[in-house]
Design a protein around this motif. Sequence first.
Motif, PDB file in Angstrom:
ATOM      1  N   HIS A  74       0.816  -1.215   0.000  1.00 46.45           N
ATOM      2  CA  HIS A  74       0.000   0.000   0.000  1.00 46.45           C
ATOM      3  C   HIS A  74       0.851   1.266   0.000  1.00 46.45           C
ATOM      4  O   HIS A  74       0.407   2.311  -0.504  1.00 46.45           O
ATOM      5  CB  HIS A  74      -0.928  -0.009   1.214  1.00 46.45           C
ATOM      6  CG  HIS A  74      -1.916  -1.127   1.199  1.00 46.45           C
ATOM      7  ND1 HIS A  74      -2.273  -1.852   2.321  1.00 46.45           N
ATOM      8  CD2 HIS A  74      -2.623  -1.672   0.186  1.00 46.45           C
ATOM      9  CE1 HIS A  74      -3.147  -2.774   2.004  1.00 46.45           C
ATOM     10  NE2 HIS A  74      -3.370  -2.692   0.719  1.00 46.45           N
ATOM     11  N   SER A 211      -5.804 -12.878   8.532  1.00 45.59           N
ATOM     12  CA  SER A 211      -6.662 -11.720   8.778  1.00 45.59           C
ATOM     13  C   SER A 211      -6.691 -10.837   7.537  1.00 45.59           C
ATOM     14  O   SER A 211      -5.683 -10.704   6.834  1.00 45.59           O
ATOM     15  CB  SER A 211      -6.141 -10.911   9.964  1.00 45.59           C
ATOM     16  OG  SER A 211      -6.054 -11.722  11.115  1.00 45.59           O
ATOM     17  N   THR A 213      -6.332  -7.710   5.177  1.00 49.38           N
ATOM     18  CA  THR A 213      -5.448  -6.553   5.253  1.00 49.38           C
ATOM     19  C   THR A 213      -6.273  -5.274   5.302  1.00 49.38           C
ATOM     20  O   THR A 213      -7.413  -5.227   4.841  1.00 49.38           O
ATOM     21  CB  THR A 213      -4.508  -6.500   4.044  1.00 49.38           C
ATOM     22  OG1 THR A 213      -5.307  -6.472   2.843  1.00 49.38           O
ATOM     23  CG2 THR A 213      -3.612  -7.722   4.004  1.00 49.38           C
ATOM     24  N   THR A 214      -5.682  -4.245   5.883  1.00 52.51           N
ATOM     25  CA  THR A 214      -6.381  -2.971   5.983  1.00 52.51           C
ATOM     26  C   THR A 214      -5.575  -1.885   5.281  1.00 52.51           C
ATOM     27  O   THR A 214      -4.346  -1.944   5.230  1.00 52.51           O
ATOM     28  CB  THR A 214      -6.597  -2.576   7.458  1.00 52.51           C
ATOM     29  OG1 THR A 214      -7.208  -1.289   7.497  1.00 52.51           O
ATOM     30  CG2 THR A 214      -5.280  -2.537   8.220  1.00 52.51           C
ATOM     31  N   THR A 215      -6.289  -0.933   4.702  1.00 54.64           N
ATOM     32  CA  THR A 215      -5.628   0.191   4.044  1.00 54.64           C
ATOM     33  C   THR A 215      -5.786   1.465   4.854  1.00 54.64           C
ATOM     34  O   THR A 215      -5.547   2.556   4.346  1.00 54.64           O
ATOM     35  CB  THR A 215      -6.221   0.406   2.637  1.00 54.64           C
ATOM     36  OG1 THR A 215      -7.636   0.666   2.757  1.00 54.64           O
ATOM     37  CG2 THR A 215      -6.013  -0.820   1.770  1.00 54.64           C
ATOM     38  N   ASN A 216      -6.176   1.333   6.123  1.00 60.72           N
ATOM     39  CA  ASN A 216      -6.346   2.507   6.971  1.00 60.72           C
ATOM     40  C   ASN A 216      -5.036   3.281   7.078  1.00 60.72           C
ATOM     41  O   ASN A 216      -3.970   2.712   7.303  1.00 60.72           O
ATOM     42  CB  ASN A 216      -6.814   2.099   8.373  1.00 60.72           C
ATOM     43  CG  ASN A 216      -8.228   1.555   8.356  1.00 60.72           C
ATOM     44  OD1 ASN A 216      -8.963   1.758   7.389  1.00 60.72           O
ATOM     45  ND2 ASN A 216      -8.620   0.873   9.427  1.00 60.72           N
TER      46      ASN A 216
END
Length: 477
Positions: A74, A211, A213-216
Amino acid sequence: MPAHVAILGGGLSGLSAAFHLSRRFPNALITIIEKHNKLGGWAQSDRIEVKDERGQPCSVLLESGPRTLRPNAHSVLELIHLLGLKDSLVLTPRSAAAARKRFLYIYGTKGLTPLPSSVAALVSSPLRSLFVRAGLRDTFIASQSAGDESVHEFLSRHFGEDFALTLGSALVHGIYAADSRKLSVRAAFPTLCEAEKRGRGRVIAGSFLSSPTTTNGYDLGDMKSVMDGVSVYSFRDGLSTITNALQAHLAFKPNVRMLLGTGVSRLSMGDAVEVTMSTGERITPTHVVSALPLPQLQPLLASSSLPHLNANPSSSVKVANFVFPSSSRFHPDGFGYLIPRSKSGYQNSENPGILGTVFDSCSLAEQDRPSPAPIKVTMMLGGPYGHVDIPESTLLSHLASHVGGVRLPKLLYSRIQHHRDCIPSFTPGHLERMDELRQVLREGPWKGRLEVIGAGVGGVSVGDCVEAGRNAGVHWQ
């Protein structure tokens, strides 16, 4: 709050650090110090002009460093969005042959062995028994390590010695150009260890429990949708597109200055931080980010040494680029092939030192003009084989043998470049050593005013280096 940050080294990590620090601290002066006259480190793309078999001019893009990226980084997607590079992307969808077909060259066999990309392909694969045995071993013999170990030890424990030799050593050749028996699995492939933990000693089971993935925290714009269904990507003018865009962006920032062709001869900490450059000029920044290779930092430290800077070796790699006529496709469609370590080790007569070959034209044909473009392939040499000096004719002979004993067409262009100590090799215990280094930087004489980042600290991929630069100085506010 820093008033002046000196960044030592203008590779990907250093440029990323300069970009993010200049945004985070707009009132601080950011000084990039790079000993070469060009920024970008190992990411170097060159466009050459060749004439095809009919004498017509062609434009071909060659990479001497990294060439493709995966969309899971990211930090890189954020740069593409913020720098406005979306229109220059070259995307390889998951449905393309370059995404679905990857090969091994296995000693004693003719031609390339495809790696199965689906259950259906596994049924008819010559590697079927190897994968089945590996899967059964991991499923029925749960095993969890109490500490760090080599990639080879980890894979042997879970999947068997043959799997570790055939697949593990080839994978490590392609990413780290290193010996899988000497590379830390926790540092090099942390996702394997995480899967082992989630699966309670079973890697395959744990891989299905990952889990999301997050793009926060990342400013991605619409990059997530752009990368939907993409296997790998690059740019029409190669990966130097990122470093060139970073340099152009930073050149217009009023709080950034770039000192190219200027090395650092001394870094000291007394009443204040002092950086002495090869020109004799001295600056006194409030903070320093070193993006230099770790062994290069050690000799610069005047007053206080830092632990573990020389703990890991580095691999040297030769990169051979070959360009052939467009009408002469001699290799199968696919991304390319890797060569495992021989059972007899790296001193053998079967391989003069070739790690693998990339079929660049299959995934990056849009980089070249006109269409159909010339065929380009890249061979990687050296690494754990040590310094290799292989004549071009020998390389071409092995290439022809690897792809099935074909007769290669006449070359349009070739070059071989030697990159010394370009990829750090994380030996077991690396993560603990880096934790100790960070503790000394926080609590020792530097008091958090020096950060050490880069491929030798937290990962060798483009995404790792950009992420390291993005995180530099996050605690300085």
